[in-house]
Design an enzyme around this catalytic site. Structure first.
Site, PDB file in Angstrom:
ATOM      1  N   THR A  32     -53.402   4.269 -14.070  1.00 54.93           N
ATOM      2  CA  THR A  32     -54.280   3.154 -14.471  1.00 54.93           C
ATOM      3  C   THR A  32     -54.414   3.107 -16.001  1.00 54.93           C
ATOM      4  OG1 THR A  32     -56.217   4.542 -14.047  1.00 54.93           O
ATOM      5  CG2 THR A  32     -55.608   2.994 -12.315  1.00 54.93           C
ATOM      6  N   PHE A  39     -54.719   0.787  -6.024  1.00 56.53           N
ATOM      7  CA  PHE A  39     -54.910  -0.119  -4.892  1.00 56.53           C
ATOM      8  C   PHE A  39     -56.381  -0.373  -4.597  1.00 56.53           C
ATOM      9  CE2 PHE A  39     -50.643   0.490  -2.437  1.00 56.53           C
ATOM     10  CZ  PHE A  39     -50.057  -0.416  -3.290  1.00 56.53           C
ATOM     11  N   ILE A 109     -44.851   4.896  -7.412  1.00 57.69           N
ATOM     12  CA  ILE A 109     -43.520   4.303  -7.302  1.00 57.69           C
ATOM     13  C   ILE A 109     -43.049   3.802  -8.665  1.00 57.69           C
ATOM     14  CG2 ILE A 109     -43.804   3.669  -4.875  1.00 57.69           C
ATOM     15  CD1 ILE A 109     -44.760   0.918  -5.756  1.00 57.69           C
ATOM     16  N   ASP A 110     -43.819   4.190  -9.730  1.00 54.03           N
ATOM     17  CA  ASP A 110     -43.586   3.577 -11.044  1.00 54.03           C
ATOM     18  C   ASP A 110     -42.624   4.328 -11.951  1.00 54.03           C
ATOM     19  OD1 ASP A 110     -45.158   5.746 -11.979  1.00 54.03           O
ATOM     20  OD2 ASP A 110     -46.996   4.576 -11.909  1.00 54.03           O
ATOM     21  N   HIS A 127     -43.249   7.854  -1.770  1.00 51.07           N
ATOM     22  CA  HIS A 127     -43.267   6.436  -1.368  1.00 51.07           C
ATOM     23  C   HIS A 127     -42.156   5.624  -2.024  1.00 51.07           C
ATOM     24  CE1 HIS A 127     -47.770   7.140  -0.281  1.00 51.07           C
ATOM     25  NE2 HIS A 127     -46.941   7.582   0.633  1.00 51.07           N
ATOM     26  N   CYS A 135     -30.938  -2.600   0.754  1.00 55.18           N
ATOM     27  CA  CYS A 135     -30.623  -3.342   1.976  1.00 55.18           C
ATOM     28  C   CYS A 135     -31.043  -2.490   3.162  1.00 55.18           C
ATOM     29  CB  CYS A 135     -29.131  -3.652   2.051  1.00 55.18           C
ATOM     30  SG  CYS A 135     -28.673  -4.297   3.675  1.00 55.18           S
ATOM     31  N   CYS A 160     -28.589  -9.427   1.815  1.00 57.89           N
ATOM     32  CA  CYS A 160     -27.639  -8.527   1.154  1.00 57.89           C
ATOM     33  C   CYS A 160     -26.256  -9.184   1.010  1.00 57.89           C
ATOM     34  CB  CYS A 160     -27.527  -7.244   1.973  1.00 57.89           C
ATOM     35  SG  CYS A 160     -26.306  -6.097   1.349  1.00 57.89           S
ATOM     36  N   SER A 202     -56.844   8.877  -4.029  1.00 60.53           N
ATOM     37  CA  SER A 202     -58.000   8.748  -3.138  1.00 60.53           C
ATOM     38  C   SER A 202     -57.858   9.687  -1.931  1.00 60.53           C
ATOM     39  CB  SER A 202     -58.122   7.304  -2.663  1.00 60.53           C
ATOM     40  OG  SER A 202     -56.934   6.918  -1.998  1.00 60.53           O
ATOM     41  N   ASN A 226     -60.372  13.547  -9.985  1.00 63.48           N
ATOM     42  CA  ASN A 226     -60.404  12.114  -9.644  1.00 63.48           C
ATOM     43  C   ASN A 226     -61.683  11.490 -10.202  1.00 63.48           C
ATOM     44  OD1 ASN A 226     -58.806  10.124  -8.291  1.00 63.48           O
ATOM     45  ND2 ASN A 226     -60.385   9.952  -6.732  1.00 63.48           N
TER      46      ASN A 226
HETATM   47  P1  NAD Z   1     -55.486   4.726  -4.492  1.00 60.87           P
HETATM   48  O1  NAD Z   1     -55.519   3.417  -5.172  1.00 60.87           O
HETATM   49  O2  NAD Z   1     -55.862   4.817  -3.072  1.00 60.87           O
HETATM   50  O3  NAD Z   1     -56.470   5.743  -5.269  1.00 60.87           O
HETATM   51  C1  NAD Z   1     -56.443   5.948  -6.628  1.00 60.87           C
HETATM   52  C2  NAD Z   1     -57.607   6.900  -6.967  1.00 60.87           C
HETATM   53  O4  NAD Z   1     -57.552   7.194  -8.349  1.00 60.87           O
HETATM   54  C3  NAD Z   1     -58.988   6.292  -6.692  1.00 60.87           C
HETATM   55  O5  NAD Z   1     -59.784   7.221  -5.980  1.00 60.87           O
HETATM   56  C4  NAD Z   1     -59.562   6.024  -8.099  1.00 60.87           C
HETATM   57  O6  NAD Z   1     -60.947   6.218  -8.175  1.00 60.87           O
HETATM   58  C5  NAD Z   1     -58.835   7.070  -8.923  1.00 60.87           C
HETATM   59  N1  NAD Z   1     -58.627   6.701 -10.322  1.00 60.87           N
HETATM   60  C6  NAD Z   1     -58.259   5.494 -10.829  1.00 60.87           C
HETATM   61  N2  NAD Z   1     -58.087   5.588 -12.167  1.00 60.87           N
HETATM   62  C7  NAD Z   1     -58.369   6.880 -12.497  1.00 60.87           C
HETATM   63  C8  NAD Z   1     -58.383   7.604 -13.725  1.00 60.87           C
HETATM   64  N3  NAD Z   1     -58.076   7.015 -14.891  1.00 60.87           N
HETATM   65  N4  NAD Z   1     -58.709   8.917 -13.700  1.00 60.87           N
HETATM   66  C9  NAD Z   1     -59.038   9.528 -12.540  1.00 60.87           C
HETATM   67  N5  NAD Z   1     -59.051   8.896 -11.347  1.00 60.87           N
HETATM   68  C10 NAD Z   1     -58.713   7.596 -11.325  1.00 60.87           C
HETATM   69  O7  NAD Z   1     -54.052   5.330  -4.753  1.00 60.87           O
HETATM   70  P2  NAD Z   1     -53.264   6.484  -4.020  1.00 60.87           P
HETATM   71  O8  NAD Z   1     -54.203   7.542  -3.579  1.00 60.87           O
HETATM   72  O9  NAD Z   1     -52.139   6.832  -4.901  1.00 60.87           O
HETATM   73  O10 NAD Z   1     -52.643   5.845  -2.702  1.00 60.87           O
HETATM   74  C11 NAD Z   1     -52.372   4.517  -2.448  1.00 60.87           C
HETATM   75  C12 NAD Z   1     -50.938   4.027  -2.539  1.00 60.87           C
HETATM   76  O11 NAD Z   1     -50.857   3.353  -3.753  1.00 60.87           O
HETATM   77  C13 NAD Z   1     -49.815   4.983  -2.604  1.00 60.87           C
HETATM   78  O12 NAD Z   1     -49.069   4.779  -1.465  1.00 60.87           O
HETATM   79  C14 NAD Z   1     -48.951   4.538  -3.821  1.00 60.87           C
HETATM   80  O13 NAD Z   1     -47.616   4.374  -3.380  1.00 60.87           O
HETATM   81  C15 NAD Z   1     -49.499   3.218  -4.164  1.00 60.87           C
HETATM   82  N6  NAD Z   1     -49.612   2.752  -5.540  1.00 60.87           N
HETATM   83  C16 NAD Z   1     -48.850   3.225  -6.538  1.00 60.87           C
HETATM   84  C17 NAD Z   1     -48.998   2.736  -7.823  1.00 60.87           C
HETATM   85  C18 NAD Z   1     -48.147   3.282  -8.920  1.00 60.87           C
HETATM   86  O14 NAD Z   1     -46.994   3.649  -8.666  1.00 60.87           O
HETATM   87  N7  NAD Z   1     -48.664   3.347 -10.147  1.00 60.87           N
HETATM   88  C19 NAD Z   1     -49.957   1.759  -8.087  1.00 60.87           C
HETATM   89  C20 NAD Z   1     -50.720   1.269  -7.029  1.00 60.87           C
HETATM   90  C21 NAD Z   1     -50.544   1.783  -5.763  1.00 60.87           C
END
Ligand code: NAD
Length: 259
Positions: A32, A39, A109-110, A127, A135, A160, A202, A226
């Site tokens: 973030t 998400f 996935i980034d 993921h 494909c 494809c 999360s 977190n």
């Molecule tokens: P999630 O969105 O469920 O949870 C993210 C957690 O991180 C939350 O509890 C939030 O409070 C916490 N958070 C956010 N910013 C923060 C920070 N700066 N410092 C500390 N904590 C912080 O995401 P998840 O648990 O990874 O699972 C959900 C799915 O989201 C996964 O399957 C993933 O593939 C996908 N996803 C990936 C990306 C990415 O690749 N960057 C982005 C969005 C979602």
């Protein structure tokens, strides 16, 4: 930073000094700070799209859901294309350079761990990756940019070119299996580590969220960093609530290691 957190950072730094085999497990919360929304936080991706509509069974079975899915990806790519690794990705790569990290297991996935310098062979992308399109029939891979350009021009993705199968980003959607080898590798490292460090997840998405439990039950110390509480906090040896970037750069500073 609260005094309580200062003591916790010191404990984590001591454990990192003491243990040789650290597994780092990361979620959307570590990216973030790089400008990629997670998400579940307010303003996150699930505020804008309905997760149930983007499931794998829906993608396979109907054209309307596929159209919605590609809209979602078009936004996702736009949000993420210029993103750079942040302090947390670099801190993890720095721990790796010190010989501490046996694996980086990510739900993300980034690709930002590799961009920060984590060795690709140590990164387990549970993921998948958003930077390729696969494909679903012949597994041929396409660069994301080709498909993105098509979406911008035609708002439509063809099947494809090799076999006519359906194309989908090389990520794991709800209802889709995790890549078996990647999951097996992640389970092996989780079982064999001394310290399991979860950052920015999360911990509600399964089977990924089983890995911290697996590590703990196999004898590792479990640490959770977190912004908010998670369902596994009760099982953890240490929970540090706050911003991942502040916490990880604080820990590196205590260790005297530069990012
Ligand atoms: P999630 O969105 O469920 O949870 C993210 C957690 O991180 C939350 O509890 C939030 O409070 C916490 N958070 C956010 N910013 C923060 C920070 N700066 N410092 C500390 N904590 C912080 O995401 P998840 O648990 O990874 O699972 C959900 C799915 O989201 C996964 O399957 C993933 O593939 C996908 N996803 C990936 C990306 C990415 O690749 N960057 C982005 C969005 C979602």
């Amino acid at each position: 930073m609260a005094a309580d957190n200062k003591d916790k950072l010191k404990t984590l730094a001591d454990w990192i000094r003491e243990y040789q085999s650290v597994v780092v497990f990361t979620g959307a919360g570590i990216s973030t700070e790089s400008g990629i929304p997670d998400f579940r936080s307010p303003g996150g991706i699930w505020d804008r799209f309905d997760p149930s509509e983007l499931s794998y069974p829906n993608f396979i079975s109907n054209q309307r859901s596929r159209k919605k899915y590609w809209e979602f990806y078009r936004e996702n790519w736009k949000d993420s294309a210029g993103a750079k690794p942040n302090r947390t990705h670099f801190a993890i790569a720095a721990l790796e350079r010190k010989g501490k990290v046996s694996a980086v297991i990510t739900q993300n996935i980034d690709g930002l761990h590799q961009a920060a310098g984590s060795a690709p062979q140590k990164v387990f992308e549970l993921h998948g990756t958003m930077w390729e399109v696969r494909c679903l029939s012949c597994n041929h891979l396409y660069p994301w940019k080709d498909i993105y350009n098509l979406l911008e021009e035609e708002e439509y993705v063809h099947n494809c070119g090799n076999c006519g199968g359906l194309l989908k980003p090389a990520t794991v959607s709800f209802g889709q299996s995790l890549p078996a080898k990647t999951l097996e590798g992640a389970q092996r490292f989780s079982t064999n580590c001394e310290l399991f460090l979860c950052i920015g997840s999360s911990l509600v998405v399964y089977p990924a969220a089983q890995l911290p439990e697996l590590a703990k039950n196999s004898g590792a110390k479990l640490v959770i960093i977190n912004r908010e509480s998670t369902p596994l906090d009760r099982a953890a040896d240490l929970v540090i609530l706050g911003e991942a970037g502040d916490i990880m750069s604080g820990v590196l500073e205590l260790l005297g290691w530069s990012i």
